[in-house]
Design a protein around this motif. Structure first.
Motif, PDB file in Angstrom:
ATOM      1  N   TYR A 118       0.836  -1.189   0.000  1.00 52.37           N
ATOM      2  CA  TYR A 118       0.000   0.000   0.000  1.00 52.37           C
ATOM      3  C   TYR A 118       0.879   1.251   0.000  1.00 52.37           C
ATOM      4  CZ  TYR A 118      -3.500  -3.404   1.573  1.00 52.37           C
ATOM      5  OH  TYR A 118      -4.331  -4.485   1.665  1.00 52.37           O
ATOM      6  N   PRO A 119       0.330   2.388  -0.413  1.00 54.61           N
ATOM      7  CA  PRO A 119       1.117   3.630  -0.376  1.00 54.61           C
ATOM      8  C   PRO A 119       1.305   4.113   1.064  1.00 54.61           C
ATOM      9  CG  PRO A 119      -1.126   4.086  -1.098  1.00 54.61           C
ATOM     10  CD  PRO A 119      -1.006   2.597  -1.033  1.00 54.61           C
ATOM     11  N   HIS A 120       2.428   4.761   1.296  1.00 57.08           N
ATOM     12  CA  HIS A 120       2.724   5.339   2.608  1.00 57.08           C
ATOM     13  C   HIS A 120       3.362   6.703   2.393  1.00 57.08           C
ATOM     14  CE1 HIS A 120       5.327   5.840   6.302  1.00 57.08           C
ATOM     15  NE2 HIS A 120       4.167   5.550   6.853  1.00 57.08           N
ATOM     16  N   ASP A 121       3.018   7.668   3.208  1.00 54.47           N
ATOM     17  CA  ASP A 121       3.525   9.026   3.070  1.00 54.47           C
ATOM     18  C   ASP A 121       5.043   9.052   3.265  1.00 54.47           C
ATOM     19  OD1 ASP A 121       4.141  11.694   3.184  1.00 54.47           O
ATOM     20  OD2 ASP A 121       2.801  12.175   4.854  1.00 54.47           O
ATOM     21  N   PRO A 122       5.809   9.369   2.228  1.00 50.82           N
ATOM     22  CA  PRO A 122       7.278   9.349   2.334  1.00 50.82           C
ATOM     23  C   PRO A 122       7.850  10.477   3.183  1.00 50.82           C
ATOM     24  CG  PRO A 122       6.616  10.162   0.183  1.00 50.82           C
ATOM     25  CD  PRO A 122       5.376   9.707   0.861  1.00 50.82           C
ATOM     26  N   THR A 123       6.999  11.406   3.645  1.00 46.30           N
ATOM     27  CA  THR A 123       7.490  12.451   4.553  1.00 46.30           C
ATOM     28  C   THR A 123       7.324  12.039   6.011  1.00 46.30           C
ATOM     29  OG1 THR A 123       5.389  13.657   4.771  1.00 46.30           O
ATOM     30  CG2 THR A 123       6.774  14.183   2.853  1.00 46.30           C
ATOM     31  N   SER A 124       6.659  10.906   6.246  1.00 44.16           N
ATOM     32  CA  SER A 124       6.400  10.465   7.622  1.00 44.16           C
ATOM     33  C   SER A 124       7.589   9.712   8.185  1.00 44.16           C
ATOM     34  CB  SER A 124       5.157   9.564   7.670  1.00 44.16           C
ATOM     35  OG  SER A 124       3.999  10.308   7.425  1.00 44.16           O
ATOM     36  N   TYR A 125       8.174  10.277   9.244  1.00 42.57           N
ATOM     37  CA  TYR A 125       9.276   9.632   9.943  1.00 42.57           C
ATOM     38  C   TYR A 125       8.643   8.714  11.001  1.00 42.57           C
ATOM     39  CZ  TYR A 125      14.024   9.384  11.910  1.00 42.57           C
ATOM     40  OH  TYR A 125      15.273   8.966  12.341  1.00 42.57           O
ATOM     41  N   THR A 126       8.207   7.551  10.553  1.00 41.93           N
ATOM     42  CA  THR A 126       7.341   6.674  11.347  1.00 41.93           C
ATOM     43  C   THR A 126       8.004   6.212  12.638  1.00 41.93           C
ATOM     44  OG1 THR A 126       6.302   5.895   9.314  1.00 41.93           O
ATOM     45  CG2 THR A 126       5.952   4.573  11.302  1.00 41.93           C
ATOM     46  N   GLN A 127       7.284   6.434  13.748  1.00 39.92           N
ATOM     47  CA  GLN A 127       7.765   6.036  15.070  1.00 39.92           C
ATOM     48  C   GLN A 127       6.817   5.049  15.741  1.00 39.92           C
ATOM     49  OE1 GLN A 127      10.789   7.003  14.837  1.00 39.92           O
ATOM     50  NE2 GLN A 127      11.033   8.474  16.483  1.00 39.92           N
ATOM     51  N   GLY A 128       5.543   5.186  15.504  1.00 38.54           N
ATOM     52  CA  GLY A 128       4.550   4.295  16.083  1.00 38.54           C
ATOM     53  C   GLY A 128       3.470   3.986  15.074  1.00 38.54           C
ATOM     54  N   LEU A 129       2.945   2.754  15.111  1.00 39.65           N
ATOM     55  CA  LEU A 129       1.947   2.314  14.132  1.00 39.65           C
ATOM     56  C   LEU A 129       1.036   1.316  14.827  1.00 39.65           C
ATOM     57  CD1 LEU A 129       1.691   2.948  11.011  1.00 39.65           C
ATOM     58  CD2 LEU A 129       2.744   0.713  10.636  1.00 39.65           C
ATOM     59  N   ASN A 161      -5.349  14.533  11.468  1.00 49.01           N
ATOM     60  CA  ASN A 161      -3.934  14.869  11.686  1.00 49.01           C
ATOM     61  C   ASN A 161      -3.810  16.038  12.663  1.00 49.01           C
ATOM     62  OD1 ASN A 161      -0.957  14.743  10.437  1.00 49.01           O
ATOM     63  ND2 ASN A 161      -1.507  16.886  10.683  1.00 49.01           N
ATOM     64  N   ILE A 162      -2.906  15.921  13.622  1.00 52.90           N
ATOM     65  CA  ILE A 162      -2.532  17.078  14.435  1.00 52.90           C
ATOM     66  C   ILE A 162      -1.002  17.115  14.527  1.00 52.90           C
ATOM     67  CG2 ILE A 162      -4.645  17.121  15.796  1.00 52.90           C
ATOM     68  CD1 ILE A 162      -3.058  15.905  18.113  1.00 52.90           C
ATOM     69  N   GLU A 163      -0.474  18.317  14.606  1.00 56.59           N
ATOM     70  CA  GLU A 163       0.967  18.489  14.722  1.00 56.59           C
ATOM     71  C   GLU A 163       1.326  18.801  16.164  1.00 56.59           C
ATOM     72  OE1 GLU A 163       2.352  21.346  11.903  1.00 56.59           O
ATOM     73  OE2 GLU A 163       1.634  20.189  10.176  1.00 56.59           O
ATOM     74  N   LEU A 164       2.434  18.246  16.614  1.00 57.15           N
ATOM     75  CA  LEU A 164       2.886  18.479  17.976  1.00 57.15           C
ATOM     76  C   LEU A 164       3.703  19.765  18.061  1.00 57.15           C
ATOM     77  CD1 LEU A 164       2.160  15.397  17.989  1.00 57.15           C
ATOM     78  CD2 LEU A 164       3.911  15.146  19.749  1.00 57.15           C
ATOM     79  N   ASN A 165       3.839  20.270  19.267  1.00 61.54           N
ATOM     80  CA  ASN A 165       4.714  21.409  19.522  1.00 61.54           C
ATOM     81  C   ASN A 165       6.110  21.107  18.984  1.00 61.54           C
ATOM     82  OD1 ASN A 165       6.817  22.852  21.241  1.00 61.54           O
ATOM     83  ND2 ASN A 165       4.963  23.899  21.918  1.00 61.54           N
ATOM     84  N   SER A 166       6.757  22.112  18.395  1.00 61.33           N
ATOM     85  CA  SER A 166       8.056  21.890  17.744  1.00 61.33           C
ATOM     86  C   SER A 166       9.144  21.419  18.705  1.00 61.33           C
ATOM     87  CB  SER A 166       8.520  23.170  17.047  1.00 61.33           C
ATOM     88  OG  SER A 166       8.680  24.222  17.989  1.00 61.33           O
ATOM     89  N   GLY A 167       8.910  21.567  20.002  1.00 62.29           N
ATOM     90  CA  GLY A 167       9.878  21.102  20.985  1.00 62.29           C
ATOM     91  C   GLY A 167       9.771  19.627  21.296  1.00 62.29           C
ATOM     92  N   TYR A 168       8.742  18.965  20.748  1.00 66.16           N
ATOM     93  CA  TYR A 168       8.546  17.538  20.965  1.00 66.16           C
ATOM     94  C   TYR A 168       9.039  16.730  19.761  1.00 66.16           C
ATOM     95  CZ  TYR A 168       5.495  18.158  25.059  1.00 66.16           C
ATOM     96  OH  TYR A 168       4.977  18.458  26.291  1.00 66.16           O
ATOM     97  N   PHE A 169       9.730  15.638  20.035  1.00 66.42           N
ATOM     98  CA  PHE A 169      10.115  14.640  19.035  1.00 66.42           C
ATOM     99  C   PHE A 169       9.277  13.414  19.352  1.00 66.42           C
ATOM    100  CE2 PHE A 169      13.865  13.197  16.338  1.00 66.42           C
ATOM    101  CZ  PHE A 169      13.371  11.933  16.080  1.00 66.42           C
ATOM    102  N   ALA A 170       8.197  13.208  18.596  1.00 71.14           N
ATOM    103  CA  ALA A 170       7.251  12.136  18.899  1.00 71.14           C
ATOM    104  C   ALA A 170       7.873  10.765  18.655  1.00 71.14           C
ATOM    105  CB  ALA A 170       5.986  12.295  18.073  1.00 71.14           C
ATOM    106  N   GLU A 171       7.426   9.800  19.451  1.00 75.09           N
ATOM    107  CA  GLU A 171       7.904   8.419  19.325  1.00 75.09           C
ATOM    108  C   GLU A 171       6.712   7.478  19.219  1.00 75.09           C
ATOM    109  OE1 GLU A 171      10.903   6.950  19.099  1.00 75.09           O
ATOM    110  OE2 GLU A 171      12.254   8.646  19.315  1.00 75.09           O
ATOM    111  N   GLY A 172       6.743   6.349  19.935  1.00 69.65           N
ATOM    112  CA  GLY A 172       5.728   5.322  19.773  1.00 69.65           C
ATOM    113  C   GLY A 172       4.356   5.720  20.293  1.00 69.65           C
TER     114      GLY A 172
END
Length: 340
Positions: A118-129, A161-172
């Motif tokens: 399936y297609p996946h967004d190539p801009t997504s730095y995937t951390q959790g699924l 979709n929501i974006e996190l504060n720029s000071g956060y590096f999201a993970e799982g």
């Protein structure tokens, strides 16, 4: 002269008294070579007493529980603390050591068959699924790029979709009882959302672990990785890390555990910057299997062994298949696991 001798006598007496009050140097010894043993083995504990101190009583403990001199190695794998409470004369002395417990068999090896791509967004730095109620949720990382989103996995369309504060590096992330739990990397912060609206419900702080990497759940508890061999069990009321396992094979630990997924009673874990996924027993940390995904990385044009790596595991109970992707991959693979 008298004054000098008097002062000298006081100093000398102090030194002698200080030496006399020093406690003997004791430590715990084991019969295991280099203090490395195997699950199911019985290890003999003894006391190293190089000063020949008189010993009245010895009480041995392992992992906070009283044990005998013959320690049967059942239960969890990994590094175990050994403690002896020693009574020597009027003194109580604590002697310490540690023991590494390995699994008693090597992991099974698995490969895979691709069922769908399936297609996946190539801009997504995937951390959790993770799948929840038939829909796919994804957490993406990097400072200034971190997101939480719901995705139509068949088309790649972003449904929410929501974006996190720029000071956060999201993970799982993981989802339990209509709540999304999302980790951040080094901000000592987990975020809780309403799964239906993405409304932020609160935050929680990490307890004993220093970083947030991967997250999954068994329907009751959360399981959290921190970039080491440790997987912590989180209480969803207090968010304290009440317990942990250490991922070990028959030869040593598996570190850099990253994205986690609960699959039929086992924890599947990406190993950061590695093409394998470990299958871990949540009771004792035994790595019971390893899935080799090296061939799938050859289908990704921008695959990099130290950046755009395999990361993202989601089990869909409706199809009983596994979905895997990676950081900035343009494809999401639905696969069936096959034993070699």
């Amino acid at each position: 002269m008298f004054r000098f001798k008097y002062v000298a006598a006081i100093i000398l007496g102090t030194i002698i008294l200080g030496c006399a009050s020093e406690k003997p140097q004791l430590s715990v010894k084991t019969s295991a070579k280099k203090n490395i043993a195997t699950l199911g083995q019985t290890v003999k504990l003894s006391l190293s007493n190089p000063d020949g101190a008189s010993i009245n009583v010895i009480n041995y403990q392992s992992e906070g529980k009283k044990v005998t001199e013959s320690l049967k190695l059942n239960g969890k794998l990994g590094k175990k603390d050994l403690v002896a409470e020693v009574i020597s004369g009027n003194d109580t002395i604590i002697a310490e050591s540690n023991l590494i417990v390995l699994n008693d068999k090597r992991p099974d090896l698995y490969t895979f068959e691709i069922i769908n791509t399936y297609p996946h967004d190539p801009t997504s730095y995937t951390q959790g699924l993770e799948f929840y109620k038939g829909e796919l949720y994804e957490s993406t990382g990097q400072f200034g790029e971190s997101k939480l989103r719901k995705v139509d996995y068949k088309t790649g369309e972003v449904l929410k979709n929501i974006e996190l504060n720029s000071g956060y590096f999201a993970e799982g992330l993981t989802i339990l009882n209509d709540k999304i739990y999302q980790l951040t990397w080094q901000a000592d912060t987990g975020i809780i959302y309403d799964a239906n609206t993405f409304e932020k419900l609160g935050i929680f702080r990490y307890d004993l672990s220093k970083e947030g990497w991967g997250l999954c759940n068994d329907g009751t508890f959360l399981y959290k990785s921190d970039g080491t061999e440790n997987i912590w069990t989180l209480n969803t009321s207090t968010f304290t890390e009440d317990n942990k396992i250490q991922a070990y094979t028959n030869t040593g630990k598996i570190g850099r555990l990253n994205e986690l997924e609960w699959v039929n009673g086992k924890i599947y874990s990406n190993i950061y910057e590695n093409t394998g996924i470990a299958i871990i027993n949540p009771e004792n940390g035994a790595t019971e299997g390893v899935i080799d995904f090296t061939p799938i990385t050859k289908l990704i044009s921008n695959y990099s062994s130290n950046d755009n790596v395999l990361n993202g595991i989601a089990y869909n109970p409706e199809t009983e298949t596994l979905f895997v992707t990676g950081k900035r991959w343009d494809k999401l693979f639905e696969v069936k696991i096959v034993k070699k």
